[in-house]
Structure formats: C-alpha cells, structure tokens
Design a protein around this motif. Structure first.
Motif, short mmCIF file in Angstrom:
data_model
loop_
_atom_site.label_atom_id
_atom_site.label_comp_id
_atom_site.label_asym_id
_atom_site.label_seq_id
_atom_site.Cartn_x
_atom_site.Cartn_y
_atom_site.Cartn_z
N ASP A 66 0.70 -1.06 0.16
CA ASP A 66 -0.31 0.13 0.15
C ASP A 66 1.18 1.19 0.07
O ASP A 66 2.11 0.98 0.53
CB ASP A 66 -0.48 -0.17 0.93
N ASN A 88 -4.07 -1.39 -1.23
CA ASN A 88 -4.46 -0.18 -2.21
C ASN A 88 -4.10 0.29 -1.78
O ASN A 88 -2.65 1.38 -0.82
CB ASN A 88 -5.22 -0.63 -0.83
N ASN A 90 -2.44 3.33 -4.14
CA ASN A 90 -1.02 2.97 -4.55
C ASN A 90 -1.64 4.32 -5.82
O ASN A 90 -2.40 4.62 -5.86
CB ASN A 90 -0.66 2.20 -4.84
N SER A 110 -7.94 -4.74 -5.44
CA SER A 110 -6.96 -3.15 -5.50
C SER A 110 -7.89 -2.46 -5.51
O SER A 110 -8.37 -2.01 -6.37
CB SER A 110 -6.25 -3.67 -5.81
N ASN A 113 -6.82 2.93 -5.68
CA ASN A 113 -5.82 3.17 -6.24
C ASN A 113 -5.55 4.60 -7.17
O ASN A 113 -6.65 4.69 -8.08
CB ASN A 113 -4.79 2.00 -6.58
N ASN A 136 -10.62 2.99 -7.57
CA ASN A 136 -9.84 3.23 -8.41
C ASN A 136 -10.33 4.69 -9.08
O ASN A 136 -11.51 5.26 -9.51
CB ASN A 136 -9.54 2.29 -9.16
#
Length: 708
Positions: A66, A88, A90, A110, A113, A136
């Motif tokens: 992360d 997560n 990122n 994920s 992000n 995301n």
C-alpha cells in the motif's frame, strides 16, 4: 520472477537484463531506481522511479502493498506491465507502458488507487484490466492502439475522470471541467471544442463521462495532477568541479532554475568561471550538469558557504503548464582553501607493527607519500587505499571523493621516521604538504613462566627505564582488575617500577579457578597501546572537520589593477527570499588510536585438578582481535556497508598464524603474527564469504593450533 500468495522468501543478488531484480518483503520508506524488475510483498510507502523494465514476467508487481508510488518508468515487452494484487492507495503516474504480451496495467482485488498521466499503448490484450477492484481513480491517461483498451469485471466500479473540475488550456482557450482519458478507439464528437467528447466512452460496467479528444499532453493543466518530486544533492565531481545530482518526476523538457546563492548573499545567474547558464534550463540539462569552479586562468568562485536549490521557471513558459510552481530541498556546499593533512593511528609503534597513515586533502587531487628512511619503511599493499605490492615508497595516489585516504605501513628498525605527504598540484599549490613524526621502538614482550603448581614468574622485555612506573593489569575470571594479590595484599600490581615487575614472582594459592588475562600499561590514564615514558610528549591526533560536504579549491584571483566589480557582470541581487545558509556543524575527526593492549596480552588458567603432565597453573595460547576502519568496528560491534573492506587488527601469543571466521565459517587463514605479537589483514567485501549479504555477523579470530 512472479509472486502469488507467497511469503517469507529470500531473493538476493539476482539481475534481470543486467540490472538488479529488486525483491522487498515487509519493507517501508524505500526508493528504487534503475531496476530490471521490482517485486513488492507486504510493503508500504515504496517509490519506484526511472527504471527500464523489459522482457520479464511482470515489470512491477505489488502484492498486499500500500501507499507506493510508481512513476517515470518505461515498461515494455513483459507478460504484464504493472500488476497490483490486494494492494490499495497506490499511485501510478507518468509511465510509458507499451507492447506487453498480455496486459499493460492489471488490478486484482485492489482499491482506492490513482492511475494518471500514463501512456498505455500497443498491449496485446488489454491496456488495463480490473477484477474485483473498485474506487480506483483513472484519468488523464492515453489508451492507444491496444487490442482491447479496457476490461472491467461487473463487480468492479471505478471513477474514470478527475474527481474535481480542473482548469486547463486547450486549443489556445481556457476551460474548467472534469477530465477523463484519451481512447484511440473513441468515435464521439466535440461540438463545443472544449477537448472533451460529447458522449461517454463505454467501459463494461462503467463509463468515462469526459473522454479526451486528444492525448492528455495537449491539455495544459493548473494545478498539476500529482505531487511534484524534486530532490537535489551537490557533490564533488572531479578536481575543481561540482556534480549536480537531481531527481524529479517532471518531464525532461520542463524548464527550471538552478538557484545558487554565494557567500555574499548574491544570486548567481550563471557560472562565474565560464558563463554556464543556471537559469531557464531544461530538466535534462540539469540532470547532467557539471560545474567548473575555475577557468583556464585560475579565476574561480569565492570561498565560503553556498546554498543551492532548484525551482520551476516563474512565470511558467512552455512546456511548463500555467500555474506550475515547485521547489526542491536546499543543499549546502562549502568551498574552502586547498589543504592537506596527515595523521597516524599510532605515533610510537614497535618494529614491524602495522599502523595506519590517514591523509586528508581535496577530492581527486594527486598526491605522493614517502618516508624519510624509505629502505626501512614498508607501505603494505592490499590494505586501505594502496592496492599495489608492498613498497618502500614513494606512493603516488589520487584522493578519494570523500577527501580521505588510508595507508598501512610498518617499520623494520627502531628510530625516528618522518612521513611526508605532498599534493602534486605545484602550478597552483606549491605549499600543499604536511608531515608527521613516528618514533619506532623495539617490541615489548610479556611472558609468564610457571615455577611450580602455585607460583608463576613475570618476564617483561621493554625499552622503558628501570625506574619508569607501570601497572601490571590482571583481570580475573569475573572481569575484575586485581590491584594486588588477593591472598597477599602486600604484593601490589599497580604503580610499580619496571625493575620490580621484570622478575616478579606471584603466588596464586587460593585464587579463583578460571582464566586470567594479563598485560602491562604505563602508570597513567591513557589509551592502551600508547606507550608513555616518564617524561612524555603528548600529541593530539584527533582534529575537527565539518560534517557538510566539503570541497577545497583555489582562492579568488583577479588581474592586478582591476577591481572585484570588473567581474560582477554575472551576478544579480536576488529579488526573492533566499534560504538562510546553514553554518557548518563541527564534529570530531573519524580517526582515533587503535585500542590494543600493550605489550602483547597473556592468558593463564588456574584449574581445580592437575591435568596429566601439567601443574595447577598453565599458560594458554591467546588472541585479542580488533577491527578498525571507517565506520569503526570493535568488540562492542558496529555497522559496515556491503562493499566496504574491513581492516582487521589484533594481538596474539602462542602461535605463528591466525585464522578468521564469520558465523563459525572459516573465511581467512594463515594470517602471520609479527614479531611484536600483532597481526593485520583485510576482509574484502563483498568477495569474502558472508560479507556480501546484510544481517548480523559474528567475527572471530583464533590461533589455529592449539585452538584459542
């Protein structure tokens, strides 16, 4: 390498396409660049920048990692370009991700992000693939000529445009709106000419409501869509040169100013030595900049403290977007008069005892070092900075970038020796030399002879006078120093004459069983190993140096009859606040005497029963081991960086050679013990076994036979 639900791995010293395979597990706050492949497992806050990642399974893989930043990388011809699994928060930005065999960017389980300002093109299956991944933010990317631009599973819900309206310039006009991504297969129109398609771009379960009509580079933004990274370090770059070490996520074409404030507080717009521009230069120019401090006539910079920092050009000019402003950290650099200094780890060694000569001078300067009696002086090869064969000198060398060189030397006869170092820069600095006097004496020797099962005799060979006073140091098995005989208090071991100790007979009846360590010191408070006579001459080895980067150069030279103002055409007063120069902080010199007992230590043992053929007291072979190199290691431990050689130093009795072990593995054998009882050698890193890997190591020195 590809990782899937795999932990507790050790992956070290591997290369991909000639560059490091970086595998980190459970790490945080690291900076990675110029890698061949990057695998992060359970990591946090890792930055991956400026790498070419090609022809591998996956260029960059994050597994349960992360808060990482992936920026300014070229990722091509892999199976997957970038893969995030269970990772997560990122940020993936400013990367070129193209021609990968399967997917450009893959997200699995994920969330949250950010993916922006990437070129994602010519990937064989999908530009981006999302499975079980939601929330995301994906915007301001180019998806160009991928077989399929995107795949998003129906249980994935993401945002395909900026989360707030952005002010931008398109087609010479300024607009404010949300911004999505550029899709090469988008077929919609733009009736109002604001650069945003009038109909959404369909994405499986989602859609891009604000598709761009052109590549995102054609939209000048304010503010920037990601934090700007700018890191500056000024370093010596050769004789009379500086090197600019500048790292940023700005494009190479962006324009910046290198701000330089001289010791008078003036801002330099260009190099005083040659007119080299510091203002309105490209990032690419700054990254490769070398700064000359002197021109062909010797005119150079003022001496003193300089402050450097980088700032984007204000007001912005193309290609810098409107409103862009960012600054790097300030860095301080000190320019000083040239100088040269010589020190020694010990000023009064014995014959054949190795000591270390330390030379400090301007980085990259040529030097010579020689002895006043070369036929009886040996500069030892393979130790410190001298890697040639053993030599009587003179030694010719170049000062390291840190301004410190170290040489091992011993002397084969008693007497006074002058060791002189000289800078071979006569055309500028004929005064640059220094010397140090070394007094060499015959080796002192301490022996214990067993008279009977309860008595032992001290034999002490020394060049001290009979009435010089010494301490007989005896350390019992409990680590306590015995100041007198515990069973005969009238027999004292401290502040006694050399004559008294030469043939002292000690009765050990009633002493505790175990091992005792014995050596002799002159009777005053001093570092063991520095022999002091009754009329000592004290010399201080330690000196002070600043912990800032230092560089010594010429003084300012001006043509006779002219004034300083004649040369101020390149200087303009600053119109903006200038960071206050940080005054140099003083710190002790890193060189210190080597702490070894003098003379050679001896160990004897008292046993409760009599071994066959031996008495109650027996003298056993002994080795005392010290290490002395920057950074210092001693018996309490220390830190050594992989790639730094380790100098070994110690004393031994009862044998001819010493072996070295690391973690119980023999790594060096048959190190000779000199006539003075000392031994010295080097463990090369990373060539020596176990010195090429990080971790805690236990280093042991022992006499081969009988074992000690």
């Amino acid at each position: 390498l590809f990782v899937y639900s795999s932990y507790g791995n050790i992956v070290e010293d591997n290369k991909v396409n000639g560059k490091p395979l970086v595998y980190l597990e459970g790490e945080s706050d690291e900076f990675i660049y110029n890698a061949g492949q990057v695998i992060l497992v359970k990591c946090k806050n890792i930055t991956v920048m400026n790498s070419e990642l090609t022809n591998t399974d996956v260029g960059i893989e994050l597994w349960q990692s992360d808060d990482c930043l992936i920026s300014n990388n070229n990722i091509s011809n892999n199976w997957d370009g970038i893969s995030l699994r269970y990772s997560n928060n990122n940020s993936i930005s400013n990367n070129n991700i193209c021609s990968n065999n399967w997917v450009g960017i893959r997200l699995g389980d994920s969330n949250n992000n950010s993916i922006s300002e990437n070129n994602i093109s010519l990937n064989n299956y999908y530009g981006i693939c999302l499975g079980d991944s939601s929330d995301n933010i994906i915007y301001m990317n180019n998806f160009i000529n991928n077989t399929e631009s995107v795949y998003s599973s129906y249980d994935s819900t993401n945002i395909w445009n900026s989360t707030s309206q952005m002010t931008y310039i398109y087609g010479g006009r300024t607009y404010t709106n949300y911004l999505g991504n550029y899709w090469s297969d988008y077929t919609g129109s733009d009736e109002d000419g604001d650069g945003i398609g009038d109909t959404p771009y369909s994405i499986d379960s989602d859609k891009d409501n604000y598709p761009l009509m052109e590549r995102f580079e054609n939209y000048w933004l304010y503010p920037m869509t990601e934090p700007i990274i700018m890191k500056l370090k000024i370093e010596p770059g050769g004789k009379d040169k500086l090197r600019v070490n500048f790292t940023t996520n700005l494009d190479d074409e962006f324009r910046v100013d290198l701000n330089v404030v001289d010791p008078r507080g003036f801002m330099l717009t260009c190099n005083p030595a040659n007119g080299q521009r510091f203002r309105n230069i490209t990032v690419a120019t700054l990254k490769n900049m070398s700064i000359d401090l002197a021109d062909e006539w010797g005119i150079c910079w003022y001496l003193g403290v300089y402050t450097f920092w980088v700032e984007t050009v204000t007001p912005p000019i193309p290609p810098n977007p409107p409103g862009l402003h960012a600054e790097s950290n300030p860095d301080i650099f000190v320019i000083r008069y040239p100088e040269i200094q010589i020190d020694a780890s010990k000023l009064n060694p014995c014959i054949n005892e190795t000591i270390f000569i330390v030379v400090r001078a301007s980085p990259y300067y040529n030097i010579s070092i020689e002895s006043s009696n070369p036929s009886k002086t040996v500069f030892e090869g393979g130790k410190g900075n001298y890697d040639g064969p053993d030599s009587h000198g003179p030694i010719y060398d170049v000062i390291d970038v840190d301004g410190i060189n170290v040489y091992a030397v011993h002397f084969i006869d008693i007497g006074m020796y002058e060791i002189k170092v000289k800078a071979l820069e006569e055309e500028y600095h004929p005064w640059m030399d220094d010397d140090i006097d070394i007094a060499v004496s015959k080796p002192e020797k301490l022996e214990l002879e067993i008279e009977n099962e309860n008595e032992m005799r001290v034999n002490f060979d020394t060049n001290l006078l009979d009435d010089d006073r010494v301490d007989l140091k005896i350390v019992n098995p409990q680590g306590e120093v015995l100041n007198f005989n515990p069973t005969n208090p009238s027999q004292v071991f401290y502040n006694i004459t050399v004559k008294t100790v030469r043939n002292m007979l000690i009765n050990t009846s009633g002493w505790d069983y175990g091992k005792y360590t014995v050596w002799i010191e002159t009777n005053r408070s001093y570092m063991p190993g520095e022999v002091t006579h009754t009329d000592p001459k004290e010399e201080t080895i330690s000196k002070e140096f600043t912990d800032l980067t230092e560089f010594n150069t010429h003084q300012n030279i001006f043509t006779e009859g002219s004034s300083v103002e004649d040369y101020t055409w390149f200087i303009t007063p600053t119109l903006t606040p200038i960071p206050t120069p940080i005054p140099p902080r003083r710190m002790p010199s890193p060189i210190k005497p080597i702490p070894i007992p003098s003379p050679n230590p001896v160990v004897f043992e008292i046993t409760p029963t009599t071994p066959p053929g031996e008495g109650r007291i027996r003298v056993i072979p002994t080795v005392f081991f010290f290490a002395n190199e920057l950074p210092y290691l001693d018996k309490s431990g220390g830190v050594l960086t992989i790639g730094e050689d380790l100098l070994l130093y110690g004393t031994a009795t009862g044998g001819d050679t010493v072996d070295i072990a690391i973690n119980d593995v023999i790594v060096k054998t048959d190190i000779p013990i000199g006539g003075s009882g000392h031994f010295v050698d080097v463990l090369e890193s990373p060539e020596t076994p176990l010195m090429g890997t990080p971790g805690f190591k236990e280093i042991e020195a022992f006499i081969d036979a009988p074992f000690a």
